[in-house]
Design a protein around this motif. Structure first.
Motif, PDB file in Angstrom:
ATOM      1  N   SER A   1      30.010  40.717  30.166  1.00 29.24           N
ATOM      2  CA  SER A   1      31.199  40.927  30.993  1.00 29.24           C
ATOM      3  C   SER A   1      31.012  40.195  32.318  1.00 29.24           C
ATOM      4  O   SER A   1      29.910  40.162  32.883  1.00 29.24           O
ATOM      5  CB  SER A   1      31.414  42.416  31.247  1.00 29.24           C
TER       6      SER A   1
ATOM      7  N   GLN B   1      34.620  48.034  45.105  1.00 33.72           N
ATOM      8  CA  GLN B   1      34.118  49.341  44.692  1.00 33.72           C
ATOM      9  C   GLN B   1      34.834  49.712  43.396  1.00 33.72           C
ATOM     10  O   GLN B   1      35.868  50.371  43.401  1.00 33.72           O
ATOM     11  CB  GLN B   1      34.375  50.397  45.778  1.00 33.72           C
ATOM     12  N   LEU B   2      34.263  49.288  42.274  1.00 28.54           N
ATOM     13  CA  LEU B   2      34.955  49.389  40.992  1.00 28.54           C
ATOM     14  C   LEU B   2      34.383  50.458  40.073  1.00 28.54           C
ATOM     15  O   LEU B   2      34.926  50.688  39.003  1.00 28.54           O
ATOM     16  CB  LEU B   2      34.930  48.033  40.279  1.00 28.54           C
ATOM     17  N   ASP B   3      33.286  51.060  40.452  1.00 28.52           N
ATOM     18  CA  ASP B   3      32.661  52.095  39.626  1.00 28.52           C
ATOM     19  C   ASP B   3      32.321  51.568  38.236  1.00 28.52           C
ATOM     20  O   ASP B   3      32.466  52.265  37.233  1.00 28.52           O
ATOM     21  CB  ASP B   3      33.570  53.326  39.530  1.00 28.52           C
ATOM     22  N   ARG B   4      31.907  50.318  38.179  1.00 29.09           N
ATOM     23  CA  ARG B   4      31.430  49.729  36.938  1.00 29.09           C
ATOM     24  C   ARG B   4      30.549  48.526  37.268  1.00 29.09           C
ATOM     25  O   ARG B   4      30.563  48.031  38.388  1.00 29.09           O
ATOM     26  CB  ARG B   4      32.577  49.317  36.011  1.00 29.09           C
ATOM     27  N   GLN B   5      29.799  48.090  36.276  1.00 35.29           N
ATOM     28  CA  GLN B   5      28.901  46.962  36.467  1.00 35.29           C
ATOM     29  C   GLN B   5      29.237  45.843  35.489  1.00 35.29           C
ATOM     30  O   GLN B   5      29.810  46.086  34.419  1.00 35.29           O
ATOM     31  CB  GLN B   5      27.443  47.405  36.293  1.00 35.29           C
ATOM     32  N   PHE B   6      28.845  44.633  35.867  1.00 30.79           N
ATOM     33  CA  PHE B   6      29.095  43.439  35.070  1.00 30.79           C
ATOM     34  C   PHE B   6      27.781  42.719  34.824  1.00 30.79           C
ATOM     35  O   PHE B   6      26.828  42.846  35.585  1.00 30.79           O
ATOM     36  CB  PHE B   6      30.067  42.508  35.803  1.00 30.79           C
ATOM     37  N   ASP B   7      27.752  41.928  33.759  1.00 33.40           N
ATOM     38  CA  ASP B   7      26.564  41.126  33.476  1.00 33.40           C
ATOM     39  C   ASP B   7      26.478  39.912  34.391  1.00 33.40           C
ATOM     40  O   ASP B   7      25.389  39.373  34.602  1.00 33.40           O
ATOM     41  CB  ASP B   7      26.574  40.668  32.016  1.00 33.40           C
TER      42      ASP B   7
ATOM     43  N   HIS C   1      27.310  46.119  41.654  1.00 31.27           N
ATOM     44  CA  HIS C   1      28.244  45.827  40.564  1.00 31.27           C
ATOM     45  C   HIS C   1      27.640  44.973  39.463  1.00 31.27           C
ATOM     46  O   HIS C   1      28.349  44.542  38.553  1.00 31.27           O
ATOM     47  CB  HIS C   1      29.508  45.170  41.122  1.00 31.27           C
TER      48      HIS C   1
ATOM     49  N   THR D   1      24.690  44.671  36.380  1.00 34.57           N
ATOM     50  CA  THR D   1      23.741  45.376  35.531  1.00 34.57           C
ATOM     51  C   THR D   1      22.323  44.931  35.908  1.00 34.57           C
ATOM     52  O   THR D   1      22.144  43.871  36.511  1.00 34.57           O
ATOM     53  CB  THR D   1      23.990  45.047  34.055  1.00 34.57           C
TER      54      THR D   1
END
Length: 199
Positions: free
Chosen positions: A43, A97-103, A129, A131
């Protein structure tokens, strides 16, 4: 002239930018390097995605889950027309501030529009943000200072730390430098960093 919120300038020149942004993908070798570090289903967050041309398109056409983020509503309106099946977020990167992580996170020719005090604070947000072992690709200047460039009849602000200062900021925020190229003339003179978040 707009120093702090350069996205307001992009709101004014969005149509011009869409017509004049180079499509030859001089960034390809860095995008391919990034791909070589990522899993097939990685992602990606494109921070300062603009209209999505050509970098967002490069990943979208390779079926990566890619999300675009930009503070310019006018640029995003064009991006959404270009890529109606993808998700775009209207947000200032300084408020990320998205409360998710990306590769992977890409900040190509966007991060360097921030004043230095804002750039310094972004590295912790990027890390949050990503991983573990996630990759950050960004462009900067090559020496400390501020500069103005002209686009579409408007003045665009740029700022840069020195190379050593970026190295120190990256180390402090838990990044390892994978590759760093200064003023790559095959890529429009871009200074490019590809760094990896430490676990």
């Amino acid at each position: 002239m707009e120093r702090r919120n350069v996205f307001k300038v992009y709101d004014r020149i969005a149509e011009w930018f869409d017509q004049h942004r180079g499509q030859q993908l001089v960034e390809k070798k860095y995008l391919d390097y990034l791909i070589s570090t990522l899993p097939d289903t990685a992602s990606i967050l494109d921070v300062g995605c603009g209209t999505g041309e050509p970098i967002f398109r490069y990943f979208a056409e390779r079926n990566y889950p890619i999300f675009g983020l930009d503070a310019s509503a006018a640029m995003l309106a064009i991006a959404r027309k270009n890529f109606p099946e993808h998700e775009f977020l209207h947000m200032d990167m300084r408020e990320l501030q998205l409360d998710r992580q990306f590769d992977a996170i890409i900040a190509w020719h966007s991060f360097f529009h921030l004043p230095l005090e804002d750039q310094e604070n972004m590295f912790s947000r990027f890390r949050e943000h990503l991983t573990p072992n996630g990759i950050l690709l960004f462009t900067s200047g090559h020496e400390r200072g501020e500069a103005w460039g002209e686009n579409g009849g408007e003045q665009l602000f740029h700022a840069s730390f020195s190379t050593q200062e970026y190295q120190e900021l990256l180390q402090h925020n838990g990044f390892t430098i994978l590759t760093h190229e200064m003023e790559d003339q095959s890529c429009g003179g871009a200074t490019v960093w590809i760094v990896q978040r430490k676990v």
